[in-house]
Design a protein around this motif. Structure first.
Motif, PDB file in Angstrom:
ATOM      1  N   GLU A 209       0.838  -1.209   0.000  1.00 31.63           N
ATOM      2  CA  GLU A 209       0.000   0.000   0.000  1.00 31.63           C
ATOM      3  C   GLU A 209       0.876   1.263   0.000  1.00 31.63           C
ATOM      4  OE1 GLU A 209      -3.362   1.797   2.941  1.00 31.63           O
ATOM      5  OE2 GLU A 209      -3.124  -0.373   2.900  1.00 31.63           O
ATOM      6  N   HIS A 212       1.926   2.097  -3.312  1.00 29.71           N
ATOM      7  CA  HIS A 212       0.817   2.183  -4.267  1.00 29.71           C
ATOM      8  C   HIS A 212       0.757   0.969  -5.192  1.00 29.71           C
ATOM      9  CE1 HIS A 212       0.642   6.213  -2.741  1.00 29.71           C
ATOM     10  NE2 HIS A 212       1.895   6.417  -3.108  1.00 29.71           N
ATOM     11  N   HIS A 281       6.686   0.757 -11.320  1.00 32.71           N
ATOM     12  CA  HIS A 281       7.056   1.423 -10.067  1.00 32.71           C
ATOM     13  C   HIS A 281       8.565   1.348  -9.899  1.00 32.71           C
ATOM     14  CE1 HIS A 281       2.817   1.499  -8.613  1.00 32.71           C
ATOM     15  NE2 HIS A 281       2.741   0.533  -9.507  1.00 32.71           N
TER      16      HIS A 281
END
Ligand code: UDP
Length: 409
Positions: A209, A212, A281
């Motif tokens: 989390e 993200h 990411h």
């Protein structure tokens, strides 16, 4: 809480720990001094961080010192590193002078306290020049793939290496023509460290989390310094092919190492290339992000280590230990860890990596089977306890240079 030798019994069994104590009893009278070029970042620091306390607990007085060097020196040694891995690099006479001058500086400043001095990799290799004066046993521990080294760099380093009592390489493929004995010792991971220990599901989810990441969608991850030889752009190319078939995410997570000056430029390039896709990411992690790295790997569906050259690639064992199938470049020590089709897949191109990733994403049973195989493979071959024993046996062998067999009782 500090990890104690006894804690490893639950992982490897009491016999293995008993055996370590027996071997330690034979080398305990010797002080072991490790010398490398960075206290944090990269596999060598990762190993020493865990190995030094364990050796101490076994009663072997063990120290770890780090050489000094400025940017110019580390630019030179990074070029050496790449060239020894077989990458084309221009090596000038000035660069050799920088290496010699830095070695002289460290020779003046380093306190040589060990009876056995274990020098890791090329950066501090020149310290052997102190041997004629102080004696002791000197070991050169090479962590990189020097199976086809650039001749300029190898011919420069070889006269240093030949003065050591022995060398240690990670696998037989890296063996060299040397007049001195060579030992083969594969690196290892620590199953109890923050990087590898079991984690609560809730912690893993919190980390996902934080970055993200969506726990509901497949996640392909590579954990590596931002280094061209780790091929982050190749991983991205593979991901883009997979993305056409699967709605997946890519994590490229890594930090720098103080002896690797190229990291920033590679990171910049990776970020630029990733900018168009929110599912890529790129995470720059600070040193000591071990728990988070552990969680990122545990939260992944597939782990990649698509290196173009590799000494060993600890990240592969770290992922296999967490029962993740690994897709890795068919180079160096990755070939020891990935048994093709059994613990993961060995690949030679982004297309090959993508093909295998698609295959794995389509088949959760295959992922589970490979994960289990990988865990067992690491348990048998690549844990710290085996590594510690091997080093102690090398110390013992050094004391018996003319014997092929040394009896422990
Ligand atoms: N690592 C880390 N943080 C990072 C990137 C890597 O702690 O941001 C760790 C990784 O988990 C592994 C080691 O650094 O334990 C890298 O070792 P490896 O043998 O894979 O590669 P090297 O960096 O030594 O070439």
């Amino acid at each position: 809480m500090a990890i104690a030798l006894k804690d490893y019994e639950a992982v490897v069994g009491a016999e293995v720990i008993d055996e370590l104590r027996v071997v330690a009893g034979r080398v305990r009278h010797r002080r072991l001094q490790n010398i490398n070029s960075t206290p944090v970042g990269g596999g060598v620091a990762e190993i020493l961080t865990r190995m030094v306390p364990l050796l101490r607990e076994l009663g072997i007085e063990t120290s770890w010192d780090v050489i000094k060097g400025d940017q110019a020196f580390f630019n030179v040694t990074k070029a050496f590193h790449n060239a020894l891995h077989g990458k084309a690099e221009e090596i000038t006479e000035d660069m050799l002078d920088i290496y010699r001058a830095n070695t002289e500086m460290n020779l003046r400043e380093m306190n040589f306290s060990g009876d056995v001095i274990l020098i890791h990799d090329p950066q501090p290799a020149g310290l052997i020049l102190r041997k004629p004066e102080i004696g002791r046993k000197w070991l050169w521990r090479c962590h990189i793939d020097i199976s086809s080294p650039d001749p300029t760099v190898w011919n420069f380093l070889k006269p240093y290496i030949e003065r050591y009592d022995a060398s240690i390489f990670s696998m037989p493929d890296f063996a060299q023509q040397l007049p001195t004995p060579q030992f083969m010792v594969a690196p290892s991971i620590d199953p109890l460290s923050d990087k590898n220990k079991e984690l609560e599901k809730s912690y893993i989810n919190n980390v996902l989390e934080k970055y993200h990441l969506d726990p509901e969608r497949p996640m392909i991850t590579q954990i590596s310094r931002f280094d061209r030889l780790k091929d982050p752009l190749g991983v991205m190319a593979a991901y883009r092919i997979v993305k056409k078939r699967y709605d997946c995410q890519l994590v490229l997570a890594g930090g720098g190492a103080s002896d690797d000056p190229e990291g920033e430029a590679v990171l910049r390039e990776v970020r630029e290339k990733a900018a168009d896709d929110p599912d890529i990411h790129v995470l720059l992690l600070p040193p000591f992000s071990d728990l988070e790295i552990n969680a990122l790997v545990r939260g992944s569906t597939i782990v990649m280590q698509k290196s173009i050259k590799e000494g060993f690639g600890l990240t592969v064992s770290e992922a296999l230990w967490k029962r993740k199938p690994v897709i890795g470049g068919a180079v160096g020590g990755i070939k020891l860890q990935i048994i093709n089709g059994v613990t993961g897949f060995l690949v030679h191109s982004p297309e090959g990596a993508a093909h295998r990733a698609v295959q794995l994403l389509a088949d959760h049973k295959l992922r589970e089977r490979m994960g289990e195989n990988g865990f067992l493979h690491v348990k048998q071959n690549f844990l710290l306890t085996r590594h510690v024993k091997d080093y102690m046996l090398v110390m013992l062998a050094l004391e018996h240079p003319d014997e092929d067999v040394v009896h422990l009782d």
